[in-house]
Design an enzyme around this catalytic site. Structure first.
Site, PDB file in Angstrom:
ATOM      1  CB  ALA A 112      11.734  28.852  17.781  1.00  0.00           C
ATOM      2  NE  ARG A 135       5.599  26.595  22.290  1.00  0.00           N
ATOM      3  CZ  ARG A 135       4.591  27.465  22.407  1.00  0.00           C
ATOM      4  NH1 ARG A 135       4.117  28.091  21.344  1.00  0.00           N
ATOM      5  NH2 ARG A 135       4.068  27.717  23.599  1.00  0.00           N
ATOM      6  CG  ASP A 166      28.482  43.350  20.169  1.00  0.00           C
ATOM      7  OD1 ASP A 166      29.317  42.669  20.781  1.00  0.00           O
ATOM      8  OD2 ASP A 166      27.791  44.235  20.711  1.00  0.00           O
ATOM      9  NE  ARG A 185      23.353  43.013  27.150  1.00  0.00           N
ATOM     10  CZ  ARG A 185      24.524  42.789  27.757  1.00  0.00           C
ATOM     11  NH1 ARG A 185      25.653  43.107  27.153  1.00  0.00           N
ATOM     12  NH2 ARG A 185      24.560  42.265  28.958  1.00  0.00           N
TER      13      ARG A 185
HETATM   14  N1  ATP Z   1      38.682  32.452  22.869  1.00  0.00           N
HETATM   15  C1  ATP Z   1      37.915  31.734  23.691  1.00  0.00           C
HETATM   16  N2  ATP Z   1      38.246  30.456  24.031  1.00  0.00           N
HETATM   17  C2  ATP Z   1      37.453  29.744  24.856  1.00  0.00           C
HETATM   18  N3  ATP Z   1      36.314  30.207  25.411  1.00  0.00           N
HETATM   19  C3  ATP Z   1      35.943  31.465  25.108  1.00  0.00           C
HETATM   20  C4  ATP Z   1      36.700  32.296  24.240  1.00  0.00           C
HETATM   21  N4  ATP Z   1      36.069  33.499  24.127  1.00  0.00           N
HETATM   22  C5  ATP Z   1      34.967  33.425  24.910  1.00  0.00           C
HETATM   23  N5  ATP Z   1      34.878  32.207  25.474  1.00  0.00           N
HETATM   24  C6  ATP Z   1      33.838  31.744  26.396  1.00  0.00           C
HETATM   25  O1  ATP Z   1      32.553  32.171  25.936  1.00  0.00           O
HETATM   26  C7  ATP Z   1      31.953  33.029  26.913  1.00  0.00           C
HETATM   27  C8  ATP Z   1      31.163  34.119  26.220  1.00  0.00           C
HETATM   28  O2  ATP Z   1      32.038  34.802  25.303  1.00  0.00           O
HETATM   29  P1  ATP Z   1      31.993  36.403  25.243  1.00  0.00           P
HETATM   30  O3  ATP Z   1      31.941  36.930  26.634  1.00  0.00           O
HETATM   31  O4  ATP Z   1      33.081  36.839  24.331  1.00  0.00           O
HETATM   32  O5  ATP Z   1      30.547  36.746  24.638  1.00  0.00           O
HETATM   33  P2  ATP Z   1      30.032  36.432  23.149  1.00  0.00           P
HETATM   34  O6  ATP Z   1      29.539  35.044  23.065  1.00  0.00           O
HETATM   35  O7  ATP Z   1      31.061  36.867  22.166  1.00  0.00           O
HETATM   36  O8  ATP Z   1      28.741  37.342  23.072  1.00  0.00           O
HETATM   37  P3  ATP Z   1      28.734  38.953  23.199  1.00  0.00           P
HETATM   38  O9  ATP Z   1      29.931  39.438  22.455  1.00  0.00           O
HETATM   39  O10 ATP Z   1      27.455  39.337  22.612  1.00  0.00           O
HETATM   40  O11 ATP Z   1      28.833  39.274  24.643  1.00  0.00           O
HETATM   41  C9  ATP Z   1      33.119  33.579  27.707  1.00  0.00           C
HETATM   42  O12 ATP Z   1      32.718  33.985  28.992  1.00  0.00           O
HETATM   43  C10 ATP Z   1      34.046  32.364  27.768  1.00  0.00           C
HETATM   44  O13 ATP Z   1      33.575  31.472  28.745  1.00  0.00           O
HETATM   45  O1  F6P Z   2      27.174  42.898  29.757  1.00  0.00           O
HETATM   46  P1  F6P Z   2      28.652  43.051  29.940  1.00  0.00           P
HETATM   47  O2  F6P Z   2      29.286  41.790  30.468  1.00  0.00           O
HETATM   48  O3  F6P Z   2      28.990  44.296  30.701  1.00  0.00           O
HETATM   49  O4  F6P Z   2      29.302  43.199  28.481  1.00  0.00           O
HETATM   50  C1  F6P Z   2      29.074  44.359  27.708  1.00  0.00           C
HETATM   51  C2  F6P Z   2      29.377  43.956  26.286  1.00  0.00           C
HETATM   52  O5  F6P Z   2      28.378  43.053  25.845  1.00  0.00           O
HETATM   53  C3  F6P Z   2      27.850  43.521  24.611  1.00  0.00           C
HETATM   54  O6  F6P Z   2      26.676  44.203  24.860  1.00  0.00           O
HETATM   55  C4  F6P Z   2      27.586  42.368  23.692  1.00  0.00           C
HETATM   56  O7  F6P Z   2      28.815  41.868  23.294  1.00  0.00           O
HETATM   57  C5  F6P Z   2      28.905  44.470  24.054  1.00  0.00           C
HETATM   58  O8  F6P Z   2      28.368  45.347  23.087  1.00  0.00           O
HETATM   59  C6  F6P Z   2      29.365  45.134  25.311  1.00  0.00           C
HETATM   60  O9  F6P Z   2      30.652  45.690  25.187  1.00  0.00           O
END
Ligand code: ATP
Ligand code: F6P
Length: 380
Positions: A21, A24, A155, A296
């Site tokens: 999206a 485009r 989440d 997922r």
């Molecule tokens: N506090 C932080 N400071 C700087 N970079 C961060 C921080 N937290 C996360 N990141 C960067 O963002 C990337 C993705 O963050 P994270 O693994 O927490 O997933 P998310 O974006 O919260 O999504 P999800 O929770 O759905 O997995 C991390 O691998 C890291 O590179």
């Molecule tokens: O896919 P990974 O790196 O194992 O991370 C799992 C985490 O990612 C999520 O699916 C999204 O943040 C969480 O609910 C779960 O704890």
């Protein structure tokens, strides 16, 4: 100038529709607009983009992806951006490694003339994007640069949006798992403890438990929900009222708060409870399952793909006209979110400062769960 797009953090079904999206809508307003895909999350920023396929991306790149889960441009978690506590032995070394990463990323963005970077992910990704933006402005103070966040996480724990992309598909995947498990536990008169993802939040467990008709739900935000004895009392009441089987949904964050053996501990208590045994005529049989990453997977729901379209379109507006169409221009890094049928903008700083958005006792869904689910006090 060009516009960069990347997906980061856990993959979320609907991410492809958001990339499609944004692409485009950008091209619709400016057919000559140059779009850059950075693959595999932030790691793609630190990689030299030699392959032309990712620079000035051709419109065919976003065909035949809307029905696919995951993210076709890849995602990832980049530990280099995370720092240990300041007193940690490796702190100085990790700061140096992060600075190196940020410098390479800033130079790549500069050389590819990216002035807007669309980041699709969760609050961690927005924290990472914020420091990448800070590094860029530090190295190239005269060059405009903006981060535009799109909420993409199963989440659903982000401030600034009612729903994140991926949550609805994950919710339906978990409810489907509950329905499939119902057949076997009804046949055996068993209880099942089903663990569900959600990181530190309980939204996915709570809403799937309600929608799937679970007897009990345990979420990390409300301590009494993961009290073993309270759950045993609820199931004992259920057995006395001739319930034949029990579904107990537990958010994975409970394990992190109550201990890794929480599920096993509850299983043991239920199987050895004398009151339940005397009413059943035999010890209760309990099984433990986890939906895990299956939550997922699969083709995104219509709701997720619709949300992804709206947010991707909003991100394109912010990148090209400075704000949402028909609304005043926004300043600085922002996240595009939804509030009911409306698309809204929230400053990225506010999103980060107020996330993760967690369940509270006065959340409507939590209140509903306490009225509908099994408890020793319930008359039904
Ligand atoms: N506090 C932080 N400071 C700087 N970079 C961060 C921080 N937290 C996360 N990141 C960067 O963002 C990337 C993705 O963050 P994270 O693994 O927490 O997933 P998310 O974006 O919260 O999504 P999800 O929770 O759905 O997995 C991390 O691998 C890291 O590179
Ligand atoms: O896919 P990974 O790196 O194992 O991370 C799992 C985490 O990612 C999520 O699916 C999204 O943040 C969480 O609910 C779960 O704890």
């Amino acid at each position: 100038m060009s516009i960069g797009i990347l997906t980061s953090g856990g993959d979320a079904p609907g991410m492809n529709a958001a990339v499609r999206a944004a692409f485009r809508c950008l091209k619709m307003r400016d057919p000559d607009c140059e779009i850059v895909f950075f693959r595999d999350g932030f790691r793609g920023l630190a990689r030299r983009l030699d392959s032309s396929s990712d620079r000035n991306v051709d419109r065919r790149a976003v065909r035949d992806i809307i029905h696919r889960g995951g993210t076709f441009i890849g995602t990832g978690r980049v530990p280099e951006l995370l720092l240990p506590p300041e007193g940690h032995a490796s702190y100085a070394e990790r700061v140096a490694a992060r600075d190196d990463f940020l410098k390479v990323a800033a130079i790549n963005l500069y050389q590819m003339r990216v002035d807007n970077l669309i980041v699709i992910g969760g609050d961690g990704s927005f924290r990472g994007a914020r420091i990448i933006g800070e590094a860029f402005r530090q190295h190239f103070p005269r060059r405009p640069f903006r981060v535009i966040g799109i909420p993409g996480t199963i989440d659903n724990d982000l401030h600034g949006t009612e729903y994140s992309i991926g949550y609805d598909t994950a919710l339906n995947n978990v409810v489907d798992a509950i329905r499939k498990l119902r057949d076997t536990i009804e046949s055996h008169r068993r209880a099942i403890i089903l663990e569900v993802m959600g990181n530190t939040s309980g939204w996915l467990a709570l809403q799937s438990a309600i929608a799937g008709g679970a007897a009990v739900v345990a979420i990390p935000e409300v301590e009494e929900t993961w009290d073993h004895d309270r759950i045993v009392r609820s199931l004992d009441a259920g057995v006395r009222r001739d319930y034949r089987y029990f579904i107990i949904v537990v958010a994975e964050g409970v394990r992190r708060r109550a201990g890794e053996d929480w599920c096993e501990g509850l299983k043991h208590k239920l199987e050895s409870d004398r009151a339940i045994e005397s009413h059943l005529g035999h010890p209760m049989e309990v099984r433990i399952n986890s939906v895990g990453h299956i939550a997922r997977g699969g083709s995104p729901t219509a709701l997720d793909n619709t949300l992804a379209g709206l947010l991707g379109s909003g991100a394109a507006d912010v990148a090209q006209i400075g704000g949402l169409d028909g609304q005043p221009a926004a300043e600085g890094d922002v996240m595009v979110g939804c509030r009911g049928p409306r698309t809204i903008l929230t400053s990225l700083d506010e999103v980060i400062d107020c996330s993760p958005r967690l369940v509270t006792r006065d959340s409507e869904l939590y209140q509903l769960s306490q009225r509908l689910m099994l408890s020793a006090e319930q008359p039904f």
